[in-house]
Design a protein around this motif. Structure first.
Motif, PDB file in Angstrom:
ATOM      1  N   GLU A 196      64.085 -13.954  12.594  1.00 44.41           N
ATOM      2  CA  GLU A 196      64.271 -13.904  14.045  1.00 44.41           C
ATOM      3  C   GLU A 196      64.867 -12.555  14.455  1.00 44.41           C
ATOM      4  N   GLU A 197      65.750 -12.008  13.611  1.00 45.24           N
ATOM      5  CA  GLU A 197      66.350 -10.709  13.910  1.00 45.24           C
ATOM      6  C   GLU A 197      65.275  -9.621  13.987  1.00 45.24           C
ATOM      7  N   ALA A 229      58.571 -23.536  17.556  1.00 46.36           N
ATOM      8  CA  ALA A 229      59.310 -24.373  16.605  1.00 46.36           C
ATOM      9  C   ALA A 229      60.586 -23.668  16.135  1.00 46.36           C
ATOM     10  N   ARG A 230      60.633 -22.364  16.340  1.00 42.28           N
ATOM     11  CA  ARG A 230      61.799 -21.575  15.948  1.00 42.28           C
ATOM     12  C   ARG A 230      62.706 -21.270  17.141  1.00 42.28           C
ATOM     13  N   LYS A 231      62.541 -22.020  18.209  1.00 41.04           N
ATOM     14  CA  LYS A 231      63.247 -21.759  19.455  1.00 41.04           C
ATOM     15  C   LYS A 231      64.764 -21.640  19.283  1.00 41.04           C
ATOM     16  N   GLU A 232      65.381 -22.622  18.645  1.00 43.05           N
ATOM     17  CA  GLU A 232      66.838 -22.616  18.526  1.00 43.05           C
ATOM     18  C   GLU A 232      67.320 -21.414  17.723  1.00 43.05           C
ATOM     19  N   ALA A 233      66.570 -21.057  16.698  1.00 44.77           N
ATOM     20  CA  ALA A 233      66.943 -19.882  15.899  1.00 44.77           C
ATOM     21  C   ALA A 233      66.804 -18.607  16.723  1.00 44.77           C
ATOM     22  N   PHE A 234      65.752 -18.547  17.546  1.00 45.45           N
ATOM     23  CA  PHE A 234      65.583 -17.392  18.424  1.00 45.45           C
ATOM     24  C   PHE A 234      66.753 -17.276  19.403  1.00 45.45           C
ATOM     25  N   LEU A 235      67.109 -18.381  20.044  1.00 45.17           N
ATOM     26  CA  LEU A 235      68.180 -18.360  21.036  1.00 45.17           C
ATOM     27  C   LEU A 235      69.503 -17.925  20.418  1.00 45.17           C
ATOM     28  N   LYS A 236      69.800 -18.436  19.244  1.00 48.15           N
ATOM     29  CA  LYS A 236      71.051 -18.063  18.573  1.00 48.15           C
ATOM     30  C   LYS A 236      71.067 -16.576  18.246  1.00 48.15           C
ATOM     31  N   THR A 237      69.936 -16.078  17.765  1.00 48.99           N
ATOM     32  CA  THR A 237      69.843 -14.664  17.413  1.00 48.99           C
ATOM     33  C   THR A 237      69.941 -13.788  18.652  1.00 48.99           C
ATOM     34  N   MET A 238      69.328 -14.211  19.752  1.00 51.05           N
ATOM     35  CA  MET A 238      69.416 -13.463  21.003  1.00 51.05           C
ATOM     36  C   MET A 238      70.852 -13.425  21.525  1.00 51.05           C
ATOM     37  N   GLU A 239      71.555 -14.548  21.410  1.00 53.55           N
ATOM     38  CA  GLU A 239      72.952 -14.595  21.846  1.00 53.55           C
ATOM     39  C   GLU A 239      73.820 -13.650  21.014  1.00 53.55           C
ATOM     40  N   ASN A 240      73.590 -13.648  19.709  1.00 55.20           N
ATOM     41  CA  ASN A 240      74.363 -12.749  18.832  1.00 55.20           C
ATOM     42  C   ASN A 240      74.082 -11.290  19.158  1.00 55.20           C
ATOM     43  N   SER A 241      72.802 -10.980  19.395  1.00 52.32           N
ATOM     44  CA  SER A 241      72.431  -9.611  19.723  1.00 52.32           C
ATOM     45  C   SER A 241      73.046  -9.182  21.054  1.00 52.32           C
ATOM     46  N   SER A 242      73.096 -10.107  22.010  1.00 59.56           N
ATOM     47  CA  SER A 242      73.682  -9.800  23.315  1.00 59.56           C
ATOM     48  C   SER A 242      75.165  -9.473  23.184  1.00 59.56           C
ATOM     49  N   LYS A 243      75.869 -10.236  22.357  1.00 59.68           N
ATOM     50  CA  LYS A 243      77.301  -9.988  22.156  1.00 59.68           C
ATOM     51  C   LYS A 243      77.525  -8.642  21.475  1.00 59.68           C
ATOM     52  N   GLU A 244      76.690  -8.340  20.483  1.00 64.17           N
ATOM     53  CA  GLU A 244      76.860  -7.114  19.705  1.00 64.17           C
ATOM     54  C   GLU A 244      76.508  -5.862  20.512  1.00 64.17           C
ATOM     55  N   ASN A 245      75.549  -5.993  21.417  1.00 66.93           N
ATOM     56  CA  ASN A 245      75.036  -4.816  22.117  1.00 66.93           C
ATOM     57  C   ASN A 245      75.358  -4.765  23.608  1.00 66.93           C
ATOM     58  N   GLY A 246      76.048  -5.765  24.097  1.00 67.91           N
ATOM     59  CA  GLY A 246      76.448  -5.761  25.503  1.00 67.91           C
ATOM     60  C   GLY A 246      75.321  -6.044  26.479  1.00 67.91           C
ATOM     61  N   TYR A 247      74.355  -6.884  26.078  1.00 73.01           N
ATOM     62  CA  TYR A 247      73.280  -7.249  27.004  1.00 73.01           C
ATOM     63  C   TYR A 247      73.780  -8.345  27.934  1.00 73.01           C
ATOM     64  N   SER A 262      52.066 -17.245  28.161  1.00 72.36           N
ATOM     65  CA  SER A 262      53.336 -16.957  27.511  1.00 72.36           C
ATOM     66  C   SER A 262      54.359 -18.043  27.790  1.00 72.36           C
ATOM     67  N   GLU A 263      55.359 -18.090  26.930  1.00 71.43           N
ATOM     68  CA  GLU A 263      56.568 -18.863  27.188  1.00 71.43           C
ATOM     69  C   GLU A 263      57.735 -17.907  27.024  1.00 71.43           C
ATOM     70  N   ALA A 264      58.772 -18.119  27.828  1.00 68.46           N
ATOM     71  CA  ALA A 264      59.933 -17.237  27.787  1.00 68.46           C
ATOM     72  C   ALA A 264      61.174 -18.008  27.371  1.00 68.46           C
ATOM     73  N   LEU A 265      61.994 -17.363  26.567  1.00 68.49           N
ATOM     74  CA  LEU A 265      63.320 -17.853  26.216  1.00 68.49           C
ATOM     75  C   LEU A 265      64.330 -16.896  26.817  1.00 68.49           C
ATOM     76  N   VAL A 266      65.407 -17.434  27.397  1.00 65.69           N
ATOM     77  CA  VAL A 266      66.364 -16.597  28.118  1.00 65.69           C
ATOM     78  C   VAL A 266      67.787 -16.994  27.761  1.00 65.69           C
ATOM     79  N   LEU A 284      64.413 -22.849  34.498  1.00 72.71           N
ATOM     80  CA  LEU A 284      64.566 -22.884  33.049  1.00 72.71           C
ATOM     81  C   LEU A 284      64.943 -24.293  32.626  1.00 72.71           C
ATOM     82  N   GLU A 285      64.304 -24.784  31.610  1.00 67.28           N
ATOM     83  CA  GLU A 285      64.644 -26.076  31.022  1.00 67.28           C
ATOM     84  C   GLU A 285      65.112 -25.815  29.600  1.00 67.28           C
ATOM     85  N   ASP A 286      66.411 -25.994  29.388  1.00 70.42           N
ATOM     86  CA  ASP A 286      66.985 -25.736  28.069  1.00 70.42           C
ATOM     87  C   ASP A 286      66.649 -24.304  27.620  1.00 70.42           C
ATOM     88  N   SER A 287      66.860 -23.360  28.534  1.00 66.21           N
ATOM     89  CA  SER A 287      66.670 -21.917  28.276  1.00 66.21           C
ATOM     90  C   SER A 287      65.221 -21.512  28.050  1.00 66.21           C
TER      91      SER A 287
END
Length: 311
Positions: A196-197, A229-247, A262-266, A284-287
């Motif tokens: 995911e990273e 199917a990897r949605k939760e892993a994507f969301l967790k990785t996006m959250e970590n990246s946001s914290k690390e990089n100030g997004y 397309s589908e979007a995760l936010v 958004l439904e569950d991000s």
């Protein structure tokens, strides 16, 4: 004549790398001394195109000022998408097809921007205008860039100029662009063996929207359910990246290249999620949200986000 480096944006795609090679070739034919380099390694799609047409990947640079005094930019102009020390070098040329944002220079320059689907289309015009012949292998690489940016001419960013360029370049390269293009796009759509990273950083750009640092990443797939199917892993990785990089907000657009949906995760604050919903007129439904027909970050994602954040 002093050497100049030519490069596209960070997290380079086929347009950023292919057009840097093409523009550098053209400039050298016109008497300049340039080298095409990259701000990252090629993705699978770009690697496929490079290998198909017999090119080595350009060397990757982290800084430019330690090598040259002047650079040429293709497929971008925003400083946050460029080399880290862009403020320490002169920009002599820009060829781009994106919005112009936060771009300043201390000296006059050549700047060419057109609202077409791909920067390589503009460079194709420049070859014709300067009556410089395009080699067969370079035509194939430029063709690959246009196919990539326009999703085989299906993207709403596609113009008549892009179609004309594809027809002309395919003839020079002696390929069936539809058959080759589908193979190339599929080569870049295999996500099973990537983390995911890796995936959220393959094709990602940052935008400053009314004081907010917004990250928009996109991955192309041929099996949307497999990716989701990897949605939760994507969301967790996006959250970590946001914290690390100030997004302030991180959006991942997952695009099915076969049906152009397309589908979007936010991830982000509740306020920024509300701004996202305002931009697209969807909840958004569950991000997560479905965005049928949305395939272009440049034309269908960044403009509505910009309006929503500034409104």
């Amino acid at each position: 004549m002093e050497k100049e480096l030519v490069f596209g944006h960070q997290n380079p795609d086929t347009d950023a790398i292919g057009t840097a090679i093409a523009f550098s070739y053209l400039q050298n034919k016109l008497g300049y001394n340039t080298e095409a380099v990259a701000l990252g390694n090629p993705n699978d799609e770009t690697a496929y195109a490079l290998k198909t047409f017999g090119f080595e990947a350009p060397r990757v640079i982290k800084t430019a000022a330690n090598e040259v005094n002047s650079v040429m930019l293709v497929d971008h102009n925003e400083p946050q998408q460029s080399v880290s020390d862009i403020e320490d070098v002169d920009v002599s040329n820009v060829v781009d097809h994106h919005r112009i944002m936060n771009f300043n220079t201390s000296k006059p320059l050549y700047y060419r921007a057109e609202p077409v689907g791909c920067t390589s289309t503009i460079v194709w015009k420049m070859f014709n205008e300067n009556e410089v012949e395009i080699p067969k292998n370079l035509a194939g690489l430029m063709l690959s860039a246009i196919i990539s940016d326009t999703l085989l001419l299906k993207s709403p960013t596609t113009t008549a100029d892009d179609k004309e360029a594809v027809d002309a370049l395919a003839k020079i390269a002696d390929v069936d662009y539809e058959e080759y293009g589908l193979r190339m796009l599929k080569a870049g759509a295999n996500i099973a063996d990537k983390s995911e990273e890796e995936l959220i950083d393959l094709d990602a750009k940052s935008f400053e929207l009314n004081g907010n640092n917004v990250r928009v990443a996109q991955i192309n797939v041929v099996d949307l359910p497999e990716a989701m199917a990897r949605k939760e892993a994507f969301l967790k990785t996006m959250e970590n990246s946001s914290k690390e990089n100030g997004y302030d907000m991180f959006m991942l657009l997952i695009t099915n290249i076969l049906d152009s949906d397309s589908e979007a995760l936010v991830v982000g604050s509740d306020d920024n999620k509300a701004t996202f919903e305002k931009a697209f007129g969807k909840k958004l439904e569950d991000s997560e949200v479905k965005l049928p027909g949305v395939v272009s970050r440049k034309k269908q994602v960044v403009p509505p986000l910009t309006d929503a954040f500034e409104g």
